[in-house]
Write a protein that holds these residues in place. Structure first.
Motif, PDB file in Angstrom:
ATOM      1  N   LEU A 146     -11.106 -16.742  28.455  1.00 60.64           N
ATOM      2  CA  LEU A 146      -9.685 -16.596  28.741  1.00 60.64           C
ATOM      3  C   LEU A 146      -9.374 -15.144  29.078  1.00 60.64           C
ATOM      4  CD1 LEU A 146      -8.329 -18.667  25.701  1.00 60.64           C
ATOM      5  CD2 LEU A 146      -8.596 -19.476  28.059  1.00 60.64           C
ATOM      6  N   ALA A 147      -8.275 -14.918  29.821  1.00 57.27           N
ATOM      7  CA  ALA A 147      -7.894 -13.564  30.187  1.00 57.27           C
ATOM      8  C   ALA A 147      -6.383 -13.447  30.306  1.00 57.27           C
ATOM      9  CB  ALA A 147      -8.553 -13.167  31.507  1.00 57.27           C
ATOM     10  N   ASP A 148      -5.901 -12.231  30.067  1.00 52.63           N
ATOM     11  CA  ASP A 148      -4.481 -11.896  30.204  1.00 52.63           C
ATOM     12  C   ASP A 148      -4.434 -10.553  30.928  1.00 52.63           C
ATOM     13  OD1 ASP A 148      -1.814 -11.237  29.934  1.00 52.63           O
ATOM     14  OD2 ASP A 148      -1.953 -10.752  27.808  1.00 52.63           O
ATOM     15  N   GLU A 149      -4.076 -10.572  32.202  1.00 54.79           N
ATOM     16  CA  GLU A 149      -4.118  -9.365  33.009  1.00 54.79           C
ATOM     17  C   GLU A 149      -2.717  -8.893  33.363  1.00 54.79           C
ATOM     18  OE1 GLU A 149      -6.568 -10.092  36.369  1.00 54.79           O
ATOM     19  OE2 GLU A 149      -8.377 -10.462  35.184  1.00 54.79           O
ATOM     20  N   GLY A 150      -2.503  -7.575  33.243  1.00 51.89           N
ATOM     21  CA  GLY A 150      -1.204  -7.004  33.552  1.00 51.89           C
ATOM     22  C   GLY A 150      -1.355  -5.681  34.276  1.00 51.89           C
TER      23      GLY A 150
ATOM     24  N   ARG B  53      -0.051  -4.413  24.238  1.00 51.56           N
ATOM     25  CA  ARG B  53       0.758  -4.264  25.446  1.00 51.56           C
ATOM     26  C   ARG B  53       2.089  -4.987  25.323  1.00 51.56           C
ATOM     27  NH1 ARG B  53       0.407  -6.928  30.349  1.00 51.56           N
ATOM     28  NH2 ARG B  53      -1.395  -8.096  29.683  1.00 51.56           N
ATOM     29  N   VAL B  54       2.047  -6.246  25.000  1.00 44.72           N
ATOM     30  CA  VAL B  54       3.259  -7.039  24.870  1.00 44.72           C
ATOM     31  C   VAL B  54       3.079  -8.001  23.712  1.00 44.72           C
ATOM     32  CG1 VAL B  54       4.800  -8.658  26.017  1.00 44.72           C
ATOM     33  CG2 VAL B  54       3.633  -6.944  27.374  1.00 44.72           C
ATOM     34  N   ALA B  55       4.113  -8.220  22.943  1.00 44.16           N
ATOM     35  CA  ALA B  55       4.031  -9.164  21.843  1.00 44.16           C
ATOM     36  C   ALA B  55       3.868 -10.580  22.373  1.00 44.16           C
ATOM     37  CB  ALA B  55       5.291  -9.084  20.979  1.00 44.16           C
TER      38      ALA B  55
ATOM     39  N   ALA C 269     -11.536  -8.357  23.870  1.00 48.26           N
ATOM     40  CA  ALA C 269     -11.443  -7.004  24.417  1.00 48.26           C
ATOM     41  C   ALA C 269     -10.033  -6.739  24.904  1.00 48.26           C
ATOM     42  CB  ALA C 269     -12.432  -6.826  25.571  1.00 48.26           C
ATOM     43  N   ILE C 270      -9.569  -5.500  24.690  1.00 45.47           N
ATOM     44  CA  ILE C 270      -8.275  -5.079  25.219  1.00 45.47           C
ATOM     45  C   ILE C 270      -8.466  -3.759  25.948  1.00 45.47           C
ATOM     46  CG2 ILE C 270      -7.635  -4.062  22.975  1.00 45.47           C
ATOM     47  CD1 ILE C 270      -4.687  -4.678  23.779  1.00 45.47           C
ATOM     48  N   TYR C 271      -8.003  -3.712  27.203  1.00 47.70           N
ATOM     49  CA  TYR C 271      -8.123  -2.535  28.058  1.00 47.70           C
ATOM     50  C   TYR C 271      -6.727  -1.994  28.320  1.00 47.70           C
ATOM     51  CZ  TYR C 271     -12.505  -5.007  28.907  1.00 47.70           C
ATOM     52  OH  TYR C 271     -13.688  -5.687  28.750  1.00 47.70           O
ATOM     53  N   GLN C 272      -6.560  -0.690  28.122  1.00 45.45           N
ATOM     54  CA  GLN C 272      -5.236  -0.100  28.309  1.00 45.45           C
ATOM     55  C   GLN C 272      -5.324   1.168  29.141  1.00 45.45           C
ATOM     56  OE1 GLN C 272      -2.265  -1.007  24.925  1.00 45.45           O
ATOM     57  NE2 GLN C 272      -4.024  -0.093  23.928  1.00 45.45           N
ATOM     58  N   LEU C 273      -4.337   1.347  29.999  1.00 51.40           N
ATOM     59  CA  LEU C 273      -4.253   2.539  30.818  1.00 51.40           C
ATOM     60  C   LEU C 273      -3.328   3.559  30.174  1.00 51.40           C
ATOM     61  CD1 LEU C 273      -3.863   0.870  34.336  1.00 51.40           C
ATOM     62  CD2 LEU C 273      -5.965   1.647  33.223  1.00 51.40           C
ATOM     63  N   SER C 274      -3.751   4.807  30.182  1.00 47.51           N
ATOM     64  CA  SER C 274      -2.920   5.959  29.813  1.00 47.51           C
ATOM     65  C   SER C 274      -2.625   6.102  28.325  1.00 47.51           C
ATOM     66  CB  SER C 274      -1.572   5.929  30.562  1.00 47.51           C
ATOM     67  OG  SER C 274      -1.812   5.918  31.957  1.00 47.51           O
ATOM     68  N   ASN C 275      -3.040   5.160  27.485  1.00 47.68           N
ATOM     69  CA  ASN C 275      -2.790   5.339  26.058  1.00 47.68           C
ATOM     70  C   ASN C 275      -3.864   4.655  25.244  1.00 47.68           C
ATOM     71  OD1 ASN C 275      -2.016   2.743  26.690  1.00 47.68           O
ATOM     72  ND2 ASN C 275      -0.447   2.670  25.104  1.00 47.68           N
ATOM     73  N   ALA C 276      -3.936   5.003  23.976  1.00 47.71           N
ATOM     74  CA  ALA C 276      -4.956   4.442  23.090  1.00 47.71           C
ATOM     75  C   ALA C 276      -4.404   3.251  22.339  1.00 47.71           C
ATOM     76  CB  ALA C 276      -5.425   5.510  22.098  1.00 47.71           C
ATOM     77  N   SER C 277      -5.264   2.279  22.092  1.00 47.86           N
ATOM     78  CA  SER C 277      -4.829   1.102  21.354  1.00 47.86           C
ATOM     79  C   SER C 277      -4.794   1.393  19.868  1.00 47.86           C
ATOM     80  CB  SER C 277      -5.768  -0.074  21.635  1.00 47.86           C
ATOM     81  OG  SER C 277      -7.074   0.240  21.220  1.00 47.86           O
TER      82      SER C 277
END
Length: 230
Positions: A92-96, A6-8, A201-209
């Motif tokens: 830990l978590a990083d939510e956007g 998502r973001v560097a 874990a990484i969760y992404q909307l609308s696109n594939a990781s």
């Protein structure tokens, strides 16, 4: 540099430890350290939010101390913590807005190697029983709202000179009307009297990781912890 889907982020150094089939080995002739690892050592080895990036933080709600993370995914419940060990955890978590990342770090510290051996064997048995392909219907209730999805699951061995175990790699794709993906790596490795359970874990909307990027990221995160222990 540790780069997410998502973001560097500025983050931990890439390490050789636990790279799958990388052939990382020492040629200095030294024998591995077989002495017990302390709770203090493991507490200091687990990553803290500031070490990964400025948007990471500890979650507000504490996880059940008697449960680990889900190994097989789908609707399978997380296993209970194998008995006999002391639990050291750092979630830990990083939510956007376009996705989220989570890192569950759980060290199980036993009084001797036999306790850790039994814990690893029990968790490996669970992983060996994971179905390779899952199809889960949508859920919408008071506690959970999730579209239907399919999930693939594979188990791969991990080993270096002092740590050994396995990683369960899961990839989830949601139905087309709710596009999104989730990639999860649950790594469970042992050294002497300690079993480390590390789930990224990484969760992404609308696109594939990115598969290769995700693969590199979870190895860096686990590798940093095990390298700190030595």
């Amino acid at each position: 540099m540790f780069v997410t889907g998502r973001v560097a982020r500025t983050a931990v150094t890439a390490l050789c430890a636990l790279a799958v089939a990388a052939g990382c080995s020492s040629d200095d002739g030294e024998k591995p350290d077989t002495s017990n690892i302390s709770v203090t050592t493991m507490r200091g080895a687990l990553l803290q939010a500031a070490e990964i990036g400025p948007t990471w933080a500890a979650p507000e709600e504490s996880a059940d101390p008697n449960q680990l993370v889900s190994i097989c995914g789908g609707t399978t419940a997380p296993p209970e913590v194998p008995p006999g060990g002391q639990v050291v955890a750092s979630p830990l978590a990083d939510e956007g807005e376009k996705g989220a990342q989570t890192l569950e770090q759980i060290a199980l510290v036993y009084g001797d190697k036999s306790g850790a051996d039994a814990a690893l064997a029990g968790l490996k048995a669970i992983a060996d029983g994971c179905p390779a392909n899952l199809s889960v219907a949508a859920v919408d209730n008071d506690t959970r709202n999730e579209p239907a999805y399919t999930e693939t699951v594979r188990v791969q061995p991990l080993e270096d000179e002092t740590w050994s175990g396995f990683t369960v790699i899961r990839h989830k794709e949601y139905e087309k009307t709710h596009p999104g993906t989730a990639d999860v790596a649950v790594t469970i490795v042992q050294r002497v009297n300690v079993v480390l359970v590390d789930a990224y874990a990484i969760y992404q909307l609308s696109n594939a990781s990115s598969g290769s990027q995700f693969d590199a990221d979870w190895k860096k995160l686990v590798g940093t912890v095990v390298q700190r222990v030595g």
